[in-house]
Design a protein around this motif. Sequence first.
Motif, PDB file in Angstrom:
ATOM      1  N   THR B 134       0.864  -1.189   0.000  1.00  0.00           N
ATOM      2  CA  THR B 134       0.000   0.000   0.000  1.00  0.00           C
ATOM      3  C   THR B 134       0.896   1.233   0.000  1.00  0.00           C
ATOM      4  O   THR B 134       1.773   1.384   0.840  1.00  0.00           O
ATOM      5  N   LEU B 135       0.657   2.095  -0.976  1.00  0.00           N
ATOM      6  CA  LEU B 135       1.503   3.268  -1.172  1.00  0.00           C
ATOM      7  C   LEU B 135       0.754   4.532  -0.790  1.00  0.00           C
ATOM      8  O   LEU B 135      -0.475   4.589  -0.873  1.00  0.00           O
ATOM      9  N   MET B 137      -0.025   8.042  -2.039  1.00  0.00           N
ATOM     10  CA  MET B 137       0.023   8.672  -3.349  1.00  0.00           C
ATOM     11  C   MET B 137      -0.438  10.123  -3.267  1.00  0.00           C
ATOM     12  O   MET B 137      -1.267  10.484  -2.434  1.00  0.00           O
ATOM     13  N   MET B 148      -2.988   3.771  -1.657  1.00  0.00           N
ATOM     14  CA  MET B 148      -3.283   2.957  -2.830  1.00  0.00           C
ATOM     15  C   MET B 148      -2.669   1.566  -2.719  1.00  0.00           C
ATOM     16  O   MET B 148      -1.463   1.399  -2.827  1.00  0.00           O
ATOM     17  N   PRO B 159       4.018  -6.163 -20.507  1.00  0.00           N
ATOM     18  CA  PRO B 159       5.396  -5.971 -20.979  1.00  0.00           C
ATOM     19  C   PRO B 159       6.352  -7.018 -20.411  1.00  0.00           C
ATOM     20  O   PRO B 159       7.303  -7.429 -21.087  1.00  0.00           O
ATOM     21  N   CYS B 194       8.441  -3.750 -16.215  1.00  0.00           N
ATOM     22  CA  CYS B 194       7.163  -3.481 -15.549  1.00  0.00           C
ATOM     23  C   CYS B 194       7.067  -2.031 -15.090  1.00  0.00           C
ATOM     24  O   CYS B 194       7.850  -1.587 -14.258  1.00  0.00           O
ATOM     25  N   PRO B 195       6.105  -1.261 -15.618  1.00  0.00           N
ATOM     26  CA  PRO B 195       5.991   0.137 -15.219  1.00  0.00           C
ATOM     27  C   PRO B 195       5.357   0.302 -13.833  1.00  0.00           C
ATOM     28  O   PRO B 195       5.377   1.382 -13.270  1.00  0.00           O
ATOM     29  N   SER B 197       6.239  -1.506 -11.130  1.00  0.00           N
ATOM     30  CA  SER B 197       7.153  -2.066 -10.118  1.00  0.00           C
ATOM     31  C   SER B 197       6.461  -3.163  -9.314  1.00  0.00           C
ATOM     32  O   SER B 197       6.560  -3.203  -8.091  1.00  0.00           O
ATOM     33  N   LEU B 290      -4.488   2.171 -13.872  1.00  0.00           N
ATOM     34  CA  LEU B 290      -3.207   2.851 -13.658  1.00  0.00           C
ATOM     35  C   LEU B 290      -2.447   3.003 -14.975  1.00  0.00           C
ATOM     36  O   LEU B 290      -2.231   2.029 -15.683  1.00  0.00           O
ATOM     37  N   MET B 291      -2.058   4.245 -15.266  1.00  0.00           N
ATOM     38  CA  MET B 291      -1.230   4.528 -16.446  1.00  0.00           C
ATOM     39  C   MET B 291      -1.787   3.863 -17.706  1.00  0.00           C
ATOM     40  O   MET B 291      -1.053   3.178 -18.432  1.00  0.00           O
ATOM     41  N   LEU B 294      -0.091   3.794 -21.190  1.00  0.00           N
ATOM     42  CA  LEU B 294       1.004   2.918 -21.618  1.00  0.00           C
ATOM     43  C   LEU B 294       0.511   1.739 -22.447  1.00  0.00           C
ATOM     44  O   LEU B 294       1.304   0.995 -23.004  1.00  0.00           O
TER      45      LEU B 294
END
Lengths: 449, 324
Positions: B134-135, B137, B148, B159, B194-195, B197, B290-291, B294
């Motif tokens: 859990t980050l 953000m 998050m 990827p 991996c974008p 991480s 997320l993102m 990409l």
Amino acid sequence: MARSLYNTDLYREKLESVSADVLRNVRINKGFLVWMGILTISLAACLYAYTIQLQKGLGVTGLRDATSWGMYIATFVFFVATSLIGMLISSVLGLSGTKWIKPITRIAEIIAVAFAAVAGLVIISDMGRPDRFPYLFLYGRIQSPILWDVTVVTTYLFVSLMLWFIPLIPDLAISKSRLEGRPGFLIKIYEILSVKWVNHDRQFQIMHQAMRILLILIVPLAFAIHTVTSWLFAVTPRAGWDSTIFGPYFISGAFVSGTAAVIIAMYFFRENYKLQKYLTDFHFEKIGRVLALVSIIYIYFNINEFIVPGYKLKTHEAIHLKELFTGHYAWLFWGVQLAGLVIPVALLLIKRMRKPLPLLLISIVVFAASWFKRYLIVVPVQGHPYLPIQNVPVEWMVYKPTIIETSVTMASMILVLMIITILSKLFPVVPIWEIAEEEATVNEEIEHK
Amino acid sequence: MSEEINKPGSDDQEIDETLESSRRDFLKKVGLVGAASVAGAAAVYSGYRFEKNKNKGDTVKVLTEDNRLVEVSKEEINDIKYQVKSFQTKGRDGIKGKKWVMVIDLSKCRNARKCVNACQSAHHLRPYEYHINTLVMQESVNTPKYFMPKPCQHCDNPPCVSVCPVDATYKRQDGIVLIDNERCIGCRFCMAACPYSARMFHWQEPMNAEEDKNKPYNVELNVPQKKGTISKCLFSADRVRENALPYCVSACPNGVFYFGDENEDSVTNGTTKETVSFSELLEKNGAYRLMAELGTKPRVYYLPPKNRIFDFTEGEKPEYKETT
């Protein structure tokens, strides 16, 4: 008119004098043994570090989840880069009819072979499970750039080895009768490797044909190995690696480190092997110009690589560039860009700086900076992934190479030195027959006038 | 000296006699043991015959792995243990007809970190080794901070899978991206690619290496973990096979996670066990991935952190130290 040059007295005469000068160094003397001894002991010490890594895992390096590629991968890129010089000298310059490269083609090929051969081993030192290396062949999937890299690096190594060996065959035949006092095994090796060469015109014809094919073949191969190496980074969606010019950016950089390596080797052989007659100031002057040219091209690609994203400053590109320009890596970055690239170019434009000694000093700086440049390409990008690194130990935030990692890297450099030493000490380091041919032709032309 | 040896000595004769008698003795014993074992075997065999006849006709219905109902006689049933190979076969195939999705409601996450703990204990990870983390953000200075949870996004265009040189990491038909530690060579190209991480590497001997040593490797659980290989979030492939919710989803006390099947258009909340329409949940809450720019097409959806019923407090950050 079809009279062959190789049967003239003039050619034979030149052959005598050149082979005497060159073969003087082909011997196993005290210096060679001491040097190889030092290298072997240092290699053993460094390999001990690798056994620790094998036992305890890659945790003994500074690598962690965030920065999972470090010194090893930087060294791998550096080695592949340096090996490209074989192609630049022998093919690009050779095929365009440049005459002055003759005495340095073999040096360039030795560097190509040594660096390409060890590059593969560096990759193995970076693997978490080196015992599973055969899986690449058993379960290889063709869409992974690693597979492309393995394929082309091995092919490039093989073709480079051929480019070193084939022009060496006449030299081996010439030398084998002139090796009195050398150990028997060496004479035996010469006997076997000279593959019954008798200086027949037909043999020369076949050799020239083979060389032509290989010299053309090596151009796309060399481009392939370093483009694919750059794609190891460019195919990932990371800010800082996600660049469309990575292929040419890497190739142009490769020529810089390779040319510097050749100059360093040239200087060493000139002084140590007393080859001033063959590696003259003129050759240094010329290769100095090559270094200036390839450095200018590399500066051009650097401008593209940094100014374009620097102008837009997209969120994550901006973080990365800030780290390089003014942040944690600023000293290294500006050191490499200025001392390793811009200042050398400025100096190389001065004629006096292209004399052997100043050129050597410039090349050493350029060569060292080339390694740090690869480090700057590989490491800083990973320090700032898209999502923040949180809830981990401090060691996991910033990459710091450890002594073990440095020792294992040193091992690969020692191996390169060993290969160069063996190839240049046990075999003629400048091509005897080509130089004799060149000198005989020049003399003949003068006589005709 | 040599004469003495040639003389037939009394000592030698004695030895010969002793040897002879012990040989006879031995043969006698062998005979006895032999007879006894024949008798014993006969007894055992007749007992076996008796038991066999007794059970004849007793059958049992069992379901095979390919969903056929079959009848077998009871005596032929053997308890089998799942071996690495069978784990691998089903672990690579995935579950037919399913498309697993996860929805994470950021407005409910208070950083309880129960998801992290449940995951780490299930997969035998250290406190700083994450499949899910859990980050804290914050998009920009003026926008609010929020927590998050970040598992692997199980991208539909992954990827990591593209770059893997040995097919160690792969995409299954049910949408899950797995990593096979029996195959991984530890090149870490997937980590570089991996974008999010989302991947971790075993830089040292894994935490429970000793205890797990003899367990057959389950690719759907990544246990035993292996030094020198990659590990990552598996969407709890072993749990979903048994129709249970992933470890993190059911551990959450705050109702943050929904998990389910996109084909059925239903997801279940791990805390309330309430099942809702997947598409409706996304539509009503302005879900995003997320993102997305990409092009990785994640299978994890996020609901924005709006209308939070609690104040954001970061609390004390525990300090993490590397352990062996």
